[in-house]
Design an enzyme around this catalytic site. Structure first.
Site, PDB file in Angstrom:
ATOM      1  N   HIS A   1       0.789  -1.230   0.000  1.00  0.00           N
ATOM      2  CA  HIS A   1       0.000   0.000   0.000  1.00  0.00           C
ATOM      3  C   HIS A   1       0.825   1.286   0.000  1.00  0.00           C
ATOM      4  CE1 HIS A   1      -3.644   2.177   0.213  1.00  0.00           C
ATOM      5  NE2 HIS A   1      -4.357   1.270   0.829  1.00  0.00           N
TER       6      HIS A   1
ATOM      7  N   TYR B   1     -15.480   4.177   7.672  1.00  0.00           N
ATOM      8  CA  TYR B   1     -14.335   4.728   6.934  1.00  0.00           C
ATOM      9  C   TYR B   1     -14.543   4.473   5.448  1.00  0.00           C
ATOM     10  CZ  TYR B   1      -9.330   5.570   5.921  1.00  0.00           C
ATOM     11  OH  TYR B   1      -8.135   6.056   5.444  1.00  0.00           O
TER      12      TYR B   1
ATOM     13  N   SER C   1     -12.601   5.565   1.809  1.00  0.00           N
ATOM     14  CA  SER C   1     -11.426   6.209   1.237  1.00  0.00           C
ATOM     15  C   SER C   1     -11.815   7.082   0.050  1.00  0.00           C
ATOM     16  CB  SER C   1     -10.419   5.149   0.783  1.00  0.00           C
ATOM     17  OG  SER C   1      -9.274   5.749   0.238  1.00  0.00           O
TER      18      SER C   1
ATOM     19  N   THR D   1      -4.947  10.278  -0.084  1.00  0.00           N
ATOM     20  CA  THR D   1      -6.314   9.917   0.293  1.00  0.00           C
ATOM     21  C   THR D   1      -6.818  10.789   1.432  1.00  0.00           C
ATOM     22  OG1 THR D   1      -5.589   8.257   1.895  1.00  0.00           O
ATOM     23  CG2 THR D   1      -5.972   7.517  -0.378  1.00  0.00           C
TER      24      THR D   1
END
Length: 634
Positions: free
Chosen positions: A346, A462, A464, A475
């Site tokens: 990531h 949450y 993104s 982000t």
């Protein structure tokens, strides 16, 4: 996305002692280093563009300008207004026979300076234009006259055939939001999931923070925003990803999957060969900036393929080889039946970046490269090439022991992950658009209803969102569990509410989500600002109970949409089965869900739902039977 897990668990390793002046110097040094890293990246990209011949504009444009100046001189015109003669006087005098050469060199230098000045002016003008975000606030399907004018100017200053990074240097810097606005939005976001007592306590911490620490921490962030390219992104990459010691598998990496309904070939080696070929074609186009610009695109930097080694590489090819190293930029996984997958680390890229690469790979290896009737790659093998040889690694005993322990932990983590993937085809993007609603907001509001019916409670959610409108933006978080969404969910569970009442509340929830999404995209989100404030407080060793409270929050529902960015690569009419499955990520909380979804075509939404098998409160594959009784809020 998977970043939510890392954001909760990060522990910044910062200096632990020193006087107040030294702490202040440490914070200033960290800001200085951030700017230094930014400038190094700019210079590295500049040099790479020079080497590849794609910066700062086409060499033909310089040649055209130089030729025009020479033609003007031939016609006894001086477009430089005397500057060329002054440059000529500064050049060494090589004698009469080289007099004409001095004139050509002077004209070339003037053309280069004018060329650079024009490009710089275009970049500045484009940066001013790209700082306008009013188009985000306009209703769907409508465009005001100012926005139409702005769009026309952007097209003019962007050029007819922009390259991948043509507008990169024109992107504005991400603004530091007002700390008062951030705290207000934060309190609004947590109100639906807190009791009155807990909310009053949190609001008290927030007011204390605004009174005592906020202005000092905000000053450091403002300083960083002026000096570095982005006030938050490099700290996000460093503290959330690179310094994290959590397992990358499940906790951080995310995955991309193959076509949903078909497998182009059952031959494992052929699929691997075409996939690698397609990836290298993508990298070649990337280096040449031949990929069409996409606002959310960032480039991979790997220059090699790293195979796994024994015993890390699994021999059970019917299942994905989960035991390969996960710290490569991405890991290509090819199953024994020809199915294809991708595991992405990531830190270097968010999902839209690798998703763009993955779309190109699937389309190219299937439709452009293709396979023969027997399932092998097209073409003829080169007999003179040496046969591949497996690499055998000579590893010390300590490394073998570490590998065994890591393998055991990986198997445990993988075995505890409950992942369910299913296509929903009752309706899709086409129906949602006919309702004049945002497809993403529609799904996010529906997820609130689904989660409430599954758990009987609301939770922090949450989602993104991308901040690619800004230089080096990554982000931001959209906190999708809003008061409006909760009102809609309660109405759906209330049998006395009419359909029209529920629909009205549903539209309010969708509109609220759209407003939050647009705020996040335009740099006015909540979480990245609070994260950066927390980093500064740690650098200064300044106690901020409010920021500690924010960092301790748990996201029991983490969500993300997988965007489809290159619809022209897939022919949904002639090849309706060749649609991507999308991808997903692990759950953030031990008793929560990770949900990703992708809109394929007009009438299908594919969902990826993950949770922990060890949790007695969740189940990725279970269907609704009866709505549970609502539980008391924490």
């Amino acid at each position: 996305m998977a970043e939510a897990h890392q954001a909760v668990g990060f522990r910044p390793s910062l200096p632990s002692d020193g006087a107040e002046a030294d702490l202040s110097a440490s914070a200033l040094q960290e800001i200085y280093l951030s700017g230094l890293r930014s400038w190094k990246r700019h210079l590295s990209r500049f040099w790479n563009d020079v080497l590849t011949g794609v910066f700062p504009a086409s060499p033909l444009s310089w040649l055209f300008l130089f030729s025009a100046i020479q033609l003007a001189w031939f016609l006894q015109l001086d477009p430089s207004l005397g500057l060329t003669e002054k440059i000529k006087e500064l050049l060494p005098d090589w004698g009469g026979q080289h007099h004409r050469l001095r004139g050509v060199l002077a004209a070339a230098l003037f053309a280069s300076c004018l060329w650079g000045a024009l490009i710089f002016t275009l970049h500045v003008a484009l940066r001013v234009l790209l700082s306008y975000h009013g188009w985000l606030l306009e209703p769907h399907g409508a465009m005001s006259s100012p926005t139409k004018t702005w769009l026309a100017l952007v097209r003019i200053f962007s050029g007819r055939h922009p390259m991948l990074f043509s507008s990169q240097r024109s992107l504005p810097r991400q603004p530091v939001p007002s700390v008062q606005d951030t705290v207000r939005k934060y309190l609004e976001s947590v109100r639906p999931v807190l009791s009155d007592e807990d909310f009053d306590w949190t609001a008290g911490l927030a007011q204390e923070f605004l009174r005592l620490q906020a202005s000092l921490l905000q000053w450091y962030l403002q300083l960083k925003s002026w000096w570095a390219s982005n006030y938050v992104s490099d700290w996000w990459e460093e503290f959330v990803y690179l310094r994290s010691r959590n397992s990358l598998m499940v906790n951080s990496n995310y995955y991309m999957m193959d076509f949903l309904y078909v497998t182009p070939t059952p031959v494992q080696a052929a699929r691997a060969g075409n996939a690698v070929h397609a990836l290298l074609l993508y990298r070649h186009r990337l280096n040449r900036q031949e990929i069409l610009p996409v606002p959310s695109l960032k480039t991979p930097s790997s220059s090699h393929l790293g195979p796994g080694s024994e015993p890390i590489q699994s021999h059970q090819l019917e299942a994905p080889p989960s035991w390969s190293w996960y710290d490569k930029s991405f890991t290509l996984i090819v199953f024994s039946n020809g199915k294809l997958g991708l595991s992405v680390e990531h830190s270097w890229a968010d999902c839209p970046v690798s998703g763009h690469m993955w779309e190109f790979t699937l389309a190219t290896e299937c439709f452009q490269l293709g396979y023969s009737a027997d399932g092998h790659c097209k073409g003829h093998p080169e007999p003179s090439l040496p046969r591949p040889q497996r690499l055998h690694w000579d590893l010390p005993d300590k490394v073998h022991l570490s590998i065994a322990l890591a393998l055991r932990a990986a198997k445990t983590l993988s075995g505890d992950t409950d992942c369910h993937v299913f296509p929903f085809s009752h309706f899709g993007k086409n129906f949602i658009r006919r309702c004049h609603l945002s497809s993403d907001s529609f799904i996010q509001t529906a997820l609130q209803l689904a989660h409430f019916r599954d758990r009987g409670r609301f939770c922090l959610t949450y989602e993104s969102a991308m901040t690619r409108l800004f230089l080096e933006g990554r982000t931001e978080t959209v906190r999708s569990c809003t008061r409006e969404a909760c009102n809609f969910v309660r109405a759906m569970e209330d049998r006395e509410k009419t359909d029209s009442q529920c629909l009205s509340l549903f539209r309010l929830a969708v509109d609220k989500h759209q407003a939050l999404l647009k705020a996040a995209m335009s740099g006015q989100g909540v979480d990245r600002h609070l994260f950066a404030l927390h980093i500064v407080s740690q650098l200064l060793h300044l106690q901020a109970p409010f920021l500690d409270q924010v960092r301790s929050e748990q996201w029991q529902l983490a969500t993300s949409q997988i965007p489809v960015q290159q619809t022209h690569l897939f022919d949904a009419h002639n090849y309706p089965d060749y649609v991507s499955s999308g991808g997903g990520f692990g759950p953030v909380d031990d008793h929560g869900y990770g949900v990703s979804y992708i809109f394929m075509g007009d009438d299908t939404v594919t969902f990826h739902i993950s949770s922990k098998k060890s949790s007695t409160k969740t189940g990725s594959g279970r269907e609704e039977t009866a709505p549970p009784q609502p539980q008391a809020q924490p």
